[in-house]
Structure formats: C-alpha cells, structure tokens
Scaffold this motif. Structure first.
Motif, PDB file in Angstrom:
ATOM      1  N   PHE A   1      27.261 -34.928  -2.651  1.00  0.00           N
ATOM      2  CA  PHE A   1      28.118 -35.637  -3.601  1.00  0.00           C
ATOM      3  C   PHE A   1      27.259 -36.378  -4.630  1.00  0.00           C
ATOM      4  O   PHE A   1      27.553 -36.352  -5.830  1.00  0.00           O
ATOM      5  N   GLY A   2      26.205 -37.058  -4.154  1.00  0.00           N
ATOM      6  CA  GLY A   2      25.299 -37.751  -5.076  1.00  0.00           C
ATOM      7  C   GLY A   2      24.653 -36.786  -6.049  1.00  0.00           C
ATOM      8  O   GLY A   2      24.501 -37.085  -7.244  1.00  0.00           O
ATOM      9  N   LEU A   3      24.253 -35.624  -5.542  1.00  0.00           N
ATOM     10  CA  LEU A   3      23.679 -34.575  -6.380  1.00  0.00           C
ATOM     11  C   LEU A   3      24.668 -34.154  -7.468  1.00  0.00           C
ATOM     12  O   LEU A   3      24.325 -34.048  -8.649  1.00  0.00           O
ATOM     13  N   ASN A   4      25.925 -33.924  -7.072  1.00  0.00           N
ATOM     14  CA  ASN A   4      26.968 -33.530  -8.025  1.00  0.00           C
ATOM     15  C   ASN A   4      27.239 -34.621  -9.047  1.00  0.00           C
ATOM     16  O   ASN A   4      27.399 -34.349 -10.240  1.00  0.00           O
TER      17      ASN A   4
ATOM     18  N   TYR B   1      19.849 -40.802  -2.412  1.00  0.00           N
ATOM     19  CA  TYR B   1      18.704 -39.916  -2.608  1.00  0.00           C
ATOM     20  C   TYR B   1      19.143 -38.540  -3.108  1.00  0.00           C
ATOM     21  O   TYR B   1      18.388 -37.846  -3.801  1.00  0.00           O
ATOM     22  N   GLY B   2      20.397 -38.155  -2.864  1.00  0.00           N
ATOM     23  CA  GLY B   2      20.932 -36.942  -3.469  1.00  0.00           C
ATOM     24  C   GLY B   2      21.070 -37.101  -4.978  1.00  0.00           C
ATOM     25  O   GLY B   2      20.834 -36.154  -5.737  1.00  0.00           O
TER      26      GLY B   2
ATOM     27  N   TYR C   1      26.521 -26.622  -7.443  1.00  0.00           N
ATOM     28  CA  TYR C   1      26.498 -27.856  -6.669  1.00  0.00           C
ATOM     29  C   TYR C   1      27.873 -28.174  -6.078  1.00  0.00           C
ATOM     30  O   TYR C   1      27.980 -28.688  -4.952  1.00  0.00           O
ATOM     31  N   ILE C   2      28.936 -27.890  -6.833  1.00  0.00           N
ATOM     32  CA  ILE C   2      30.291 -28.117  -6.317  1.00  0.00           C
ATOM     33  C   ILE C   2      30.561 -27.187  -5.129  1.00  0.00           C
ATOM     34  O   ILE C   2      31.097 -27.599  -4.094  1.00  0.00           O
ATOM     35  N   SER C   3      30.173 -25.917  -5.277  1.00  0.00           N
ATOM     36  CA  SER C   3      30.308 -24.963  -4.174  1.00  0.00           C
ATOM     37  C   SER C   3      29.505 -25.431  -2.957  1.00  0.00           C
ATOM     38  O   SER C   3      29.977 -25.361  -1.811  1.00  0.00           O
ATOM     39  N   TYR C   4      28.305 -25.911  -3.206  1.00  0.00           N
ATOM     40  CA  TYR C   4      27.415 -26.453  -2.176  1.00  0.00           C
ATOM     41  C   TYR C   4      28.120 -27.559  -1.393  1.00  0.00           C
ATOM     42  O   TYR C   4      28.080 -27.601  -0.151  1.00  0.00           O
TER      43      TYR C   4
END
Length: 516
Positions: free
Chosen positions: A159-162, A26-27, A312-315
């Motif tokens: 991770f999925g978001l990235n 879902y990310g 997103y990586i920082s997140y």
C-alpha cells in the motif's frame, strides 16, 4: 458501535495497526524514488544525468543506512526499551526525509551531498524500525497464525508503495518533469507516516518482557493489565518471570551467531541466505525502476508509468493469496515455487525484451511483444509478493530463541540493507549496459534462490519454536544442513495432519491479532 470501540481500543489491535503503518513507511520509500529518478529538474539540481551511475548510488546508500540503523536501534531497544528506540527511529526518519526535501531548495551548491546525507539518515531510521518493531510486536502478542498475520501486514508495505507512486504520478502529470515540486512533494508527503506514528506511539504499552528482563515487575504487571486485562495479567506475569529465569542462563552473543563454531550459526545462515535470496529475485529493482523495465518492453514513457502503477495495484491485491496460503501450504513451498516461477517469467522477459529491441528489423508489431511482456511482469510481481515478500521476515522469529531474537532481527535487516544496496546500485548500471539481457541474469539468480531454499531452508510453519529448534539440533547430529537428510526430510513440509492457520503450536507470532 460498542464492538467497534472495543476493537479499536484493544491494545493488540493497536499494535498491529501501528506495525502495519510502520511497514507501509518503508514501502513508501521504494515507490517514492521511481519517478523522482526520471525528473529532469531533480537530475539537474543534483548535477547528474539520467544514465549517471550516481542515480543508483543515491537510491542505494539508503540501504547502507538501514544496516547501521538496525544495529543501533536493537542496542537501544535492549537497554532503553522498545518504545524509546522506536520513537528515536521515527524521529530520525522524519529528519532524513526533511533533509532530502530541502536538498537544492533555493541553492545548488551542495545539493547532491545533502541528498546523500538525507538518504543515509532516513535509512538509519527505517532500518531501526524494521529491526525493533517485529521484536516489540512479537513480545506483545502470543496468539494466532504467525504467517497470516505478517502477510496481511505486508500488504501495508505494498500500500505504501502504491501511495508513493500514485502521488508521484499525479504531481508529475500535473506539474511536469521540469518542475521541482513534482519531485519534492512526493518526498515531503512521506512525513505523514513518522508524524502519525509519533503521535500514536504514546498509546502503546512498553514490552512486558522487556520490563521483566530489567527486573521491573510492577511495570510489567501494569503493561500486562493494559494488554490482556486484570483476569489474565497475573498468569502472564508468572509465565514471563519463569521464562526470564530459564532464558537468563542462555545468553547468546553476536559471536555465537556469526562464528562458524557458534551455537546459533546454522540459524543465522538460514536468516542471511533468506535475505540474500530475496534480493536475488530482483524485486528491489522492480520496485524502484519499474517504469524503465516497461520501457525496455517497448512502451513509451507515459504508458510505462501508468503500467507501473497498475503493476503495483495488482501486486497489492495478489498479496491476498499470500496470507491465504502461507499457513496452509507453508513458507518453504511458496518460496521455492515462487522463485522458480519468477525465473520462468524473467526468461520470457528476456525473449520479449529482445523482440521489442529488434521489432522493426523483425517486422513485429510493437504491441505483439509489449502486451504479453507486461502481463508476464505483472505475474512475476505477484509471485514475488506471494512467495517472498513476508516469509524472510517471518522465519527468523520462528527459529531464534527469545534471548537472540533481537540480534537475529538485526542481522536480518543488516543483510537486507546490504543486499538491496548492491541490487539497487547495480540495476541502473545493468539497464544502461546490458539492456534486456539483465533479465537473463535475474532468471539465473532466481533459479539459485529456489534451489538453495529447497536444499537448506526448513519448513517452520505449523511448529512451535521448540519444534523448529529440533531441526537445528538434529542437523548437527546428522552432520548435514540438507533438509532432505535431517529426520528423513520431515521439515520439507508442514507437520502431517496439521493446518498451519492458527494452530496451537504457533505460540510465538511476529505480529498477530486474536483470531488472525
């Protein structure tokens, strides 16, 4: 090597890996639509412009699907089993994804309608996954620190978001925004998640608790042996049978949860407002419309896209602080300080957005505004991950009894879906009409989220379910929901003299591994 094989073969570990991958699913969707929304071929295929409100509608209808999917999957999970429900949800997710992929492929008429259908169908599957998997996982694991385990797994969400945004960015730079495959490839790449999970699910046992509640003691014993081994299985079976006898007399319906006179109404409102307040932080909008926010701060399109990936990586890395802190300082402290911190960040973003929009008239160098503005946005994103990403999914499992935990999880997903539907629908409209003043609105909504959490949300970390239930029982006796007025404010913080990480009182984790 033997240790590695034993670790991988451990069923509780496999459940966590399975659950983490599902959360990453879902990310992925959140990151997937960011650059698709700005692809010229996509917009042309759908017959809409970049400023068209339908851009937000396509994104947001997915969340309506999740709300319906949560109810259907919870019902199926209760009557047919957790695994069949999860399997069905994964299959539906894969189908919805395929419908999105083929929308307008070789034809133009009906492309927008098919995209809408695909988004809704995929939402049905993902909403069901979000509702059933936490319940399934909690029923297969009974040790460890709840908060740390879930926060670690929500790093998989990021991770999925990235992953989604990185694929988007790579194909967009390679093929260009006029190429249809620059938006179709990121969509179909999502298939790796449901296909992988469908391939792996056969290795997992059905919930022993579900077997017991359906009077299938032999099957429950087999599942317990698979999870815990023969030495512990008999004792676990006796515990489950005893729990089933006690809980069978405590049947709770949805009306008991959503009716103001119902016995679980207070717990339900804490759950509902947790999801509403998370949506009010504005990070559903940041996940989907990240590049547009950086453009408001004065960056060009290409730089904004790279900065979004950097954010997103920082997140992802800042999420480490979430699982280091959640059981040590508590859920409530992180949520309150996170909301107020994000409010300050949005106040600064309003200022920087205004300066960026008027930089020429004011004679201000562009980078003097855009650079500190981007740093503030990075900080705000990290604060959200640490303070709000996992907590609102964890708290319902700590305040509802086993007999209503599935319903509580479903209600949580329903509100999450409806709230994010509203946010993702209104955000592009807000950007187009309010520009940087939208940040000011988000500052106010974050202040409200922080205040409500401080006033009404009890600290559930470091306590057993029975301890947390005592808060709701005592609040009725005190005739107030204010945390500071129940038991002299005992639930404002973690129990005195206890560290939440792995304490013995946390007997009902959401997702955990031994020693987590």
């Amino acid at each position: 090597m033997d240790y590695f094989k034993k670790y991988i073969g451990d069923k509780k570990t496999e459940v966590v890996l399975f659950s983490s991958t599902a959360i990453a699913l879902y990310g992925y969707d959140q990151g997937m639509m960011s650059l698709i929304n700005t692809n010229y071929n996509y917009l042309d295929t759908m017959g809409i412009s970049e400023e068209d409100p339908l851009v937000g509608v396509i994104v947001s209808v997915y969340y309506l699907g999740t709300a319906v999917g949560a109810v259907l999957a919870s019902y199926l999970g209760d009557f047919r089993g957790r695994k069949p429900s999860i399997f069905a949800c994964l299959a539906v997710t894969a189908l919805g994804n395929i419908l999105m992929f083929i929308a307008g492929l070789g034809f133009s008429r009906g492309a927008l309608s098919l995209m809408f259908i695909g988004r809704i169908v995929m939402g049905l599957g993902v909403g069901g996954i979000d509702a059933v998997i936490p319940v399934y996982s909690s029923e297969l694991n009974e040790e460890g620190g709840r908060g740390k385990a879930l926060a670690q797994e929500f790093q998989a969400n990021v991770f999925g978001l990235n992953m989604a945004f990185a694929i988007n960015l790579a194909v967009t730079n390679s093929l260009g925004k006029l190429n249809q495959w620059a938006w179709r490839i990121p969509i179909i790449a999502m298939q790796i998640y449901p296909v992988l999970l469908l391939t792996f699910i056969y290795r997992l046992p059905e919930s022993p608790r579900w077997f017991i509640f359906h009077e299938r003691e032999d099957d429950a014993h087999v599942a317990l042996v698979e999870i815990y081994g023969k030495d512990e299985a008999d004792g676990k079976l006796d515990d489950l049978q005893q729990a089933a006898k006690e809980e069978s007399a405590q049947s709770i319906s949805y009306s008991d949860m959503i009716s103001p006179s119902g016995q679980q109404f207070h717990e339900t409102m804490v759950t509902v407002m947790g999801q509403v307040n998370q949506a009010l932080t504005g990070y559903g909008a940041v996940s989907v419309y990240g590049p547009q926010i950086f453009q408001l701060l004065g960056f060009d399109t290409a730089t904004s896209e790279y900065l979004t990936q950097g954010n997103y990586i920082s997140y992802f890395f800042l999420m480490t602080f979430a699982w280091l802190l959640i059981d040590r300082v508590g859920r409530r402290f992180l949520m309150v300080t996170g909301a107020f911190g994000i409010a300050v960040c949005f106040a600064l973003l309003t200022l920087f957005g205004g300066l960026a929009a008027n930089s020429r008239e004011l004679g201000i160098p562009n980078k003097a505004v855009s650079v500190p503005g981007s740093i503030v946005l990075f900080v705000a994103t990290g604060l959200f991950g640490i303070g709000w990403l996992s907590q609102i999914w964890l708290i319902p499992t700590e305040i509802f009894p086993s007999t209503s935990r599935a319903q509580g999880s479903a209600i949580s997903v329903i509100i999450w879906g409806l709230a994010n539907f509203a946010v993702t629908l209104l955000t592009p409209i807000g950007f187009n009409n309010l520009s940087y003043w939208l940040f000011l609105i988000l500052m106010v909504t974050n202040l409200f989220a922080g205040w409500w959490t401080w006033a009404y949300s009890p600290e559930t970390g470091g306590r057993s379910f029975e301890d947390n239930q005592q808060f709701f029982t005592d609040s009725k006796e005190h005739n107030t929901w204010l945390v500071t007025r129940v038991n002299n404010g005992e639930f404002r913080h973690l129990p005195r003299g206890k560290e939440g990480d792995g304490v013995e009182s946390e007997r009902q984790p959401l997702l955990a591994v031994d020693g987590a």
